[in-house]
Write an enzyme that holds these catalytic residues in place. Structure first.
Site, PDB file in Angstrom:
ATOM      1  N   ASP A 267       8.373  46.834 -43.084  1.00  0.00           N
ATOM      2  CA  ASP A 267       7.025  47.373 -43.298  1.00  0.00           C
ATOM      3  C   ASP A 267       6.941  48.808 -42.792  1.00  0.00           C
ATOM      4  O   ASP A 267       6.871  49.037 -41.582  1.00  0.00           O
ATOM      5  CB  ASP A 267       5.995  46.505 -42.563  1.00  0.00           C
ATOM      6  CG  ASP A 267       4.618  47.161 -42.544  1.00  0.00           C
ATOM      7  OD1 ASP A 267       4.280  47.854 -43.525  1.00  0.00           O
ATOM      8  OD2 ASP A 267       3.876  46.968 -41.559  1.00  0.00           O
TER       9      ASP A 267
ATOM     10  N   SER B 241      -7.719  38.120 -45.075  1.00  0.00           N
ATOM     11  CA  SER B 241      -6.484  37.561 -44.507  1.00  0.00           C
ATOM     12  C   SER B 241      -6.612  36.116 -44.062  1.00  0.00           C
ATOM     13  O   SER B 241      -5.625  35.519 -43.614  1.00  0.00           O
ATOM     14  CB  SER B 241      -6.031  38.418 -43.319  1.00  0.00           C
ATOM     15  OG  SER B 241      -5.743  39.736 -43.743  1.00  0.00           O
TER      16      SER B 241
END
Length: 626
Positions: free
Chosen positions: A351, A327
Site C-alpha cells: 500500500d 468500511s
C-alpha cells in the site's frame, strides 16, 4: 208561443239510480276483497318475514369496542397503555341552536379557529341526531370545570370518560413502538368494518401497525330495544368484547436510555441485537418525536413543525435510512475472498497510499495517504486499509461479491416484524443495466469493496450482518416481539444459514475484528481501552459528497451536513456474544473517534453489573445552644 211542458220519466231515473248503487256495491265488495286478501297475504302468508322486520325495527345491535392490548419491554416496563381521558361530546338532537352553542364553547374554552374547524369536521361525520359525537379530547381539569359551571347554558353538551392510547416513554420509543391514530377514509376501505365497529383508532406505524391484528381485540355487542326514533329504551343482551393481546418486546428501556445518552444531540441511529435470538434490544432513531401528539389528532402547527424540520424527526433512520456502509462491510468482503479462494489469510498487498487498476492512471485513495506498506488481511482489517480491499474486490469481481454479500442480508429486508423496512441496495451488473442502462465498470467494483458507490444499507442490516458473524453464519431474523400471550413471531421465512467451505474462517475473521478493538494499530483501540471483556468490531466512514481526484478531505471547508458519516459495528464478548450493535452518526466524520465509543457504552451497559446507587449522605443536625 208557450214552451211545451216535459214530464219526467220517474221509472227511468229510478233504474239509473239502482244500477249505480249496484255498481258501487260491487266496487266496494271488490276493494274490500282486495284489502282482505292483502291483509291475509301480509299477516298470514308473510307473517314470519314481517315479524322479523318488526323485530329489527325494535331491536338494534350496538358495537362495544374492545380494549387495545398493552405493550411492554422485556422487563415489564409499559411502553403503550390505555389511559382514561375526558372527551367533549355533542348530541345534536338536544342542542337547540348549534352555532350559538359552538360559539359559547369557543369563548368558554378559549378555542382557536383551528380547534373550531376540527370540531365542525367531527360534527360533520355521518351520525344519527341522537348519537353523541366526540368533538374534543384530553380535556384539562380547567376545561371540565368551566363546562360544569356553565352546564345549564350548554344543553346537549356532556363530558364523557373514555380510554385513549398513551405512550408513557413518549419520544424514546416512538419509532419502534409507533402510534395509533383515527381511522381515515382510505383505511375504512380496506379494514373489516364489522371487526372495527365502534373503534375509532388503528395502528399507524411501528409495532402498533405490524401487530394490529393482535392488539385490536374482538368487538362486543349490545342488543338494545329502541323507540320509533331510534332512542335506546333498554338493553336486552350483552356480549362482552375480547381485549387485544398484550405484547412483550425484546426492547430494554435501560439500554435504550444508554444508547440515546451516548448518541447525545447528534442525528443518527443505534441498533442493538441479541445474536442468539435476533431480539432487538435497543432501537434509536434520533431526533425523535412525541407519538402522543398523533393519537387524538395532531394540530396543523405541530405537524408542520415536525414535517418541515431539517432534522427530520419523523424519519425512521433505523430501517428507512439508507447510507453507504463504508468500511463496516470489509469483514464480509474478507470472508468472501477466503471462501472463494482468491486470497489467503497471510497474502500481502503493498500500500503506497493508493491503488491503481492495470493500465489505468486513476488513483483510488487509501484513507491514510502515506500508505501502510505491506499489509496482510489481519493488519488490513485493524487499520481499515482501503488499498488492500480495493485489490481484494478487484480479484473477487462484482458477481461474486454480490452473491456472497446478499447471504448476509445486504440489499434485502432482514427483519421478521419491523414495519416499513427498506431493502437497501447491493448493486450488481443486472441491477445497473436495468436501472441505469449502463454497463458495470471495474472501478465500481473497487469502491463497492469498501462500502461506497451505489451500495446502500440500513443500520438494522448492518447490526444483523454483524450478529450473523457473531453466530458463525446462523440466521436469526431481527425481531421486536418476544411474546404475545404465549405466541411469538412467525419464523417460517428464515433464509438458509451461511456455510463456509472452511468453517475456521469464522474464527479468523472474528480475530481480525478483535484486533480493530484491541490491537496496537486498531482504529477503535481507544474505545476499547480498559474493558474487562474482549470485543470485536469494525469502524467505518462513509462519504456524503465526492472528493475530486488529488484533493484532500477538508472538514472545515465543508458544510456540516456534507461531512462524512461515522459508523461502527461490533459484538461482545468475543467468546460468547451477548450483544451486537450498529451505530451510525450522521456527519460524525470518524467511526473510531465518534461512533465506536457509543458502541462501547452499550456493551458496558449490557455486560457489566449495573452500578449501585450512591447512598445519600446522612443529614447531621447541628446542636443549637440555647
Amino acid at each position: 208561443m208557450a214552451k211545451p211542458i216535459r214530464i219526467k220519466d220517474h221509472l227511468n231515473e229510478a233504474g239509473i239510480v239502482q244500477r249505480r248503487i249496484i255498481l258501487a256495491t260491487v266496487v266496494i265488495v271488490l276493494l274490500s276483497g282486495v284489502l282482505l286478501a292483502r291483509m291475509f297475504w301480509l299477516q298470514v302468508v308473510q307473517y314470519e318475514h314481517h315479524a322479523t322486520l318488526s323485530e329489527n325495527n325494535r331491536v338494534h345491535v350496538q358495537p362495544i369496542p374492545p380494549a387495545r392490548g398493552r405493550i411492554y419491554d422485556r422487563n415489564g416496563v409499559v411502553l403503550a397503555e390505555n389511559r382514561p381521558s375526558f372527551s367533549l361530546n355533542i348530541t345534536r338532537e338536544r342542542v337547540p341552536d348549534l352555532e350559538t352553542t359552538v360559539a359559547l364553547l369557543q369563548s368558554l374554552l378559549e378555542l382557536d379557529d383551528e380547534d373550531i374547524n376540527q370540531l365542525h369536521r367531527r360534527l360533520g361525520q355521518r351520525r344519527r341526531p341522537f348519537e353523541a359525537v366526540p368533538v374534543m379530547f384530553n380535556l384539562t381539569e380547567d376545561q371540565i370545570a368551566r363546562i360544569a359551571v356553565n352546564q345549564f347554558r350548554l344543553p346537549g353538551i356532556e363530558v364523557q370518560a373514555s380510554f385513549v392510547r398513551h405512550y408513557p416513554r413518549a419520544e424514546h420509543f416512538a419509532h419502534a413502538v409507533g402510534y395509533v391514530g383515527r381511522i381515515n377514509e382510505r383505511e375504512m376501505e380496506t379494514i373489516d368494518r364489522v371487526a372495527y365497529a365502534g373503534t375509532h383508532y388503528i395502528g399507524k406505524t411501528g409495532v402498533e401497525r405490524f401487530y394490529e391484528h393482535l392488539l385490536h381485540g374482538k368487538v362486543g355487542y349490545e342488543e338494545v330495544e329502541t323507540n320509533a326514533r331510534g332512542r335506546v329504551l333498554r338493553v336486552l343482551k350483552r356480549t362482552e368484547p375480547e381485549s387485544g393481546r398484550d405484547l412483550t418486546l425484546h426492547l430494554d428501556s435501560r439500554l435504550q436510555a444508554v444508547a440515546e445518552e451516548a448518541l447525545g444531540n447528534r442525528r443518527g441511529a443505534v441498533v442493538a441485537i441479541e445474536p442468539k435470538t435476533g431480539g432487538v434490544l435497543a432501537y434509536v432513531s434520533q431526533p425523535s418525536f412525541n407519538p402522543n401528539l398523533f393519537v387524538t389528532g395532531i394540530s396543523h402547527a405541530d405537524y408542520g413543525e415536525l414535517r418541515d424540520s431539517i432534522d427530520q424527526p419523523l424519519f425512521n433512520r433505523v430501517v428507512r435510512g439508507l447510507y453507504p456502509p463504508g468500511s463496516t462491510i470489509k469483514q464480509i468482503v474478507a470472508l468472501a475472498g477466503l471462501d472463494y479462494g482468491v486470497t489467503t489469510r497471510t497474502a500481502r498487498v503493498y500500500d503506497p497510499g493508493f491503488y491503481q487498476l492495470p493500465n489505468n492512471s486513476h488513483k483510488y485513495r487509501n484513507w491514510n495517504r502515506y500508505g501502510d506498506g505491506w499489509v496482510d488481511m489481519e493488519l488490513a482489517m485493524a487499520r481499515s486499509n482501503d488499498t488492500y480491499f480495493y485489490d481484494l474486490a478487484h480479484k473477487l469481481g462484482i458477481d461474486r461479491m454480490h452473491e456472497f454479500m446478499t447471504k448476509f442480508g445486504l440489499g434485502t429486508r432482514v427483519s421478521l416484524d419491523i414495519f416499513e423496512e427498506s431493502a437497501g441496495l447491493m448493486p450488481s451488473r443486472e441491477w445497473k443495466r436495468a436501472s441505469r442502462r449502463q454497463p458495470w465498470y471495474p472501478g465500481e467494483t473497487l469502491i463497492t469493496g469498501i462500502g461506497q458507490g451505489y451500495m446502500l444499507s440500513t443500520p438494522l442490516q448492518l447490526a444483523h450482518s454483524t450478529a450473523l458473524i457473531a453466530n458463525r453464519g446462523v440466521w436469526k431474523r431481527p425481531r421486536l416481539l418476544a411474546d404475545a400471550d404465549g405466541q411469538g413471531p412467525d419464523e417460517s421465512d428464515t433464509p438458509e444459514n451461511v456455510v463456509l467451505r472452511n468453517p475456521s474462517d469464522w474464527d479468523f475473521i472474528i480475530r481480525t475484528m478483535e484486533m480493530v478493538m484491541h490491537g496496537e494499530r486498531g482504529t477503535a483501540r481507544s474505545a476499547a481501552a480498559g474493558a474487562p471483556y474482549r470485543m470485536a468490531g469494525k469502524t467505518g466512514t462513509a462519504q456524503v459528497v465526492a472528493i475530486a481526484q488529488g484533493a484532500r478531505y477538508d472538514s472545515a471547508a465543508l458544510r456540516e451536513r456534507h461531512r462524512d458519516h461515522a459508523l461502527f459495528v461490533g459484538f461482545a464478548p468475543v467468546d460468547d456474544p451477548q450483544i451486537a450493535v450498529a451505530v451510525m452518526v450522521e456527519n460524525g466524520e470518524s467511526g473510531g473517534r465518534v461512533a465506536a465509543p457509543v458502541g462501547r457504552m452499550l456493551f458496558d451497559a449490557w455486560l457489566l453489573p449495573e452500578p449501585e446507587p450512591e447512598p445519600e449522605p446522612e443529614s447531621i443536625e447541628e446542636e443549637v445552644t440555647p
